[in-house]
Design a protein around this motif. Structure first.
Motif, PDB file in Angstrom:
ATOM      1  N   GLY A  19       7.234 -29.127  23.798  1.00 32.50           N
ATOM      2  CA  GLY A  19       7.296 -27.680  23.919  1.00 32.50           C
ATOM      3  C   GLY A  19       8.718 -27.154  23.874  1.00 32.50           C
ATOM      4  N   THR A  20       8.838 -25.859  24.121  1.00 36.66           N
ATOM      5  CA  THR A  20      10.117 -25.161  24.013  1.00 36.66           C
ATOM      6  C   THR A  20      10.453 -24.475  25.332  1.00 36.66           C
ATOM      7  N   ILE A  21      11.707 -24.602  25.748  1.00 41.71           N
ATOM      8  CA  ILE A  21      12.203 -23.880  26.910  1.00 41.71           C
ATOM      9  C   ILE A  21      13.252 -22.883  26.458  1.00 41.71           C
ATOM     10  N   GLU A  22      13.610 -21.964  27.320  1.00 43.19           N
ATOM     11  CA  GLU A  22      14.665 -21.003  27.035  1.00 43.19           C
ATOM     12  C   GLU A  22      15.904 -21.368  27.836  1.00 43.19           C
ATOM     13  N   LEU A  23      17.002 -21.585  27.149  1.00 47.95           N
ATOM     14  CA  LEU A  23      18.292 -21.808  27.788  1.00 47.95           C
ATOM     15  C   LEU A  23      19.072 -20.507  27.671  1.00 47.95           C
ATOM     16  N   LYS A  24      19.080 -19.732  28.736  1.00 42.73           N
ATOM     17  CA  LYS A  24      19.735 -18.425  28.723  1.00 42.73           C
ATOM     18  C   LYS A  24      21.209 -18.586  28.399  1.00 42.73           C
ATOM     19  N   GLY A  25      21.705 -17.763  27.485  1.00 43.74           N
ATOM     20  CA  GLY A  25      23.079 -17.880  27.036  1.00 43.74           C
ATOM     21  C   GLY A  25      23.235 -18.792  25.838  1.00 43.74           C
ATOM     22  N   HIS A  26      22.132 -19.417  25.409  1.00 46.22           N
ATOM     23  CA  HIS A  26      22.154 -20.320  24.255  1.00 46.22           C
ATOM     24  C   HIS A  26      20.998 -20.043  23.311  1.00 46.22           C
ATOM     25  N   GLY A  27      19.782 -19.969  23.854  1.00 46.42           N
ATOM     26  CA  GLY A  27      18.613 -19.724  23.031  1.00 46.42           C
ATOM     27  C   GLY A  27      17.526 -20.745  23.291  1.00 46.42           C
ATOM     28  N   PRO A  28      16.456 -20.728  22.464  1.00 50.17           N
ATOM     29  CA  PRO A  28      15.346 -21.660  22.668  1.00 50.17           C
ATOM     30  C   PRO A  28      15.749 -23.097  22.342  1.00 50.17           C
ATOM     31  N   VAL A  29      15.187 -24.025  23.103  1.00 47.77           N
ATOM     32  CA  VAL A  29      15.448 -25.450  22.927  1.00 47.77           C
ATOM     33  C   VAL A  29      14.120 -26.185  22.917  1.00 47.77           C
ATOM     34  N   GLN A  30      13.927 -27.059  21.933  1.00 43.66           N
ATOM     35  CA  GLN A  30      12.724 -27.872  21.883  1.00 43.66           C
ATOM     36  C   GLN A  30      12.956 -29.197  22.601  1.00 43.66           C
TER      37      GLN A  30
END
Length: 311
Positions: free
Chosen positions: A26-37
């Motif tokens: 799945g995908t998480i959100e890294l605030k200040g960077h963007g989505p990360v799989q």
């Protein structure tokens, strides 16, 4: 019971005969960077199947023996070029962790490795590398969190230094003690600053010196409703391994971008991390892997400059 054991064994054999490839959880959100799989490892260590990792409501839930890699994309085959590169010099990385199900002998880990730059597929067949040669390939490693309910460490490792230089609380052996920046009254189940029966926030900073190199690794633990925070730092100037100053090598690894990794594992010999040590001030007299809960969680990831906080 015998039938269930045979069924589990047959399932493991069948999986081991499948084509080795990642699970995309799945995908998480890294605030200040963007989505990360998230790209899940197939092997925990060579010939030992990895546990499961899931993304649930934006949180990474890691089950025992699970390991997963932050990725720009997750495909049908492992590819080191897909692993994320975070550029952390002069920045801070923050997240919340729930390790309330862990105990002595468990390790809920969040760390950085130079996976994107590693062209060697490794014995785990996924380009994994670290400073402890777990899958046969070494690279620079920065342990942001190695922890259970009783112990917490952040550690810098040059690629050929298993032990590294770190901070935190817990660990030791008969004739040595590891980090004592905090106490069990400050960190642990029911502790007065960080009560590990509940989630808490970790913040790791990567400040630069006037020469543009990594000056230190800073760690701050905080918790909603707590009257106090825990802080400590490792100065790179004090970390010298086999006559080599660490700052330039670690700066280069961070400059090239390092891949975040999350894992959860246990061992009956984890005293280096959580043992009482020679001073008797560490938390755990014995490691009991069977006491480890099924999973740990990491969520609420944020990346920002050290010069300003996200609003």
């Amino acid at each position: 019971m015998a039938h269930r054991i045979l069924l589990l064994a047959a399932t493991a054999i069948a999986k081991s005969e499948e084509q080795v490839g990642p699970t995309c959880s799945g995908t998480i959100e890294l605030k200040g960077h963007g989505p990360v799989q998230m790209t899940n490892a197939y092997w925990n260590v060579p010939e030992d199947l990895a546990g499961n990792v899931e993304v649930v409501n934006g949180a990474i839930e890691v089950f025992m023996k699970g390991r997963t890699y932050f990725s720009d994309a997750c495909g049908a085959k492992f590819n080191n070029s897909r692993y994320s590169r975070l550029y952390l010099l002069g920045k801070r990385l923050r997240w919340t962790t729930d390790i309330s199900q862990t105990d002595c002998g468990c390790n809920a880990a969040f760390y950085l490795g130079s996976l994107h730059q590693n062209a060697d597929v490794s014995k785990c067949e996924d380009y994994y590398c670290d400073a402890n040669d777990v899958c046969g390939v070494r690279c620079a490693e920065i342990d942001l969190q190695e922890a259970n309910k009783h112990a917490f460490h952040s550690v810098l490792h040059l690629q050929d230094d298993n032990s590294g230089s770190g901070l935190g609380y817990g660990g030791g052996g008969i004739d040595w003690s590891w980090h004592r920046d905090w106490t069990k009254e400050e960190y642990g189940p029911g502790a007065n600053c960080i009560d590990t029966n509940h989630p808490f926030e970790v913040e790791i900073g990567f400040p630069l010196g006037s020469n543009g190199e990594l000056q230190a690794l800073t760690t701050r633990l905080s918790q909603v409703g707590s009257p106090c925070e825990l802080q400590a730092e490792i100065q790179t100037a004090s970390y010298i391994f086999q006559g080599r100053p660490s700052a330039s090598e670690l700066t280069q690894a961070l400059h090239e971008g390092m891949t975040p990794i999350v894992s959860y594992w246990s061992n009956e010999d984890l005293q280096w991390m959580d043992g009482k040590g020679a001073d008797g001030l560490g938390p755990c007299a014995e490691d009991v892997p069977d006491s480890c809960g099924p999973s740990v969680q990491f969520y609420g990831f944020e990346l920002e400059s050290l010069d300003e906080r996200l609003i």
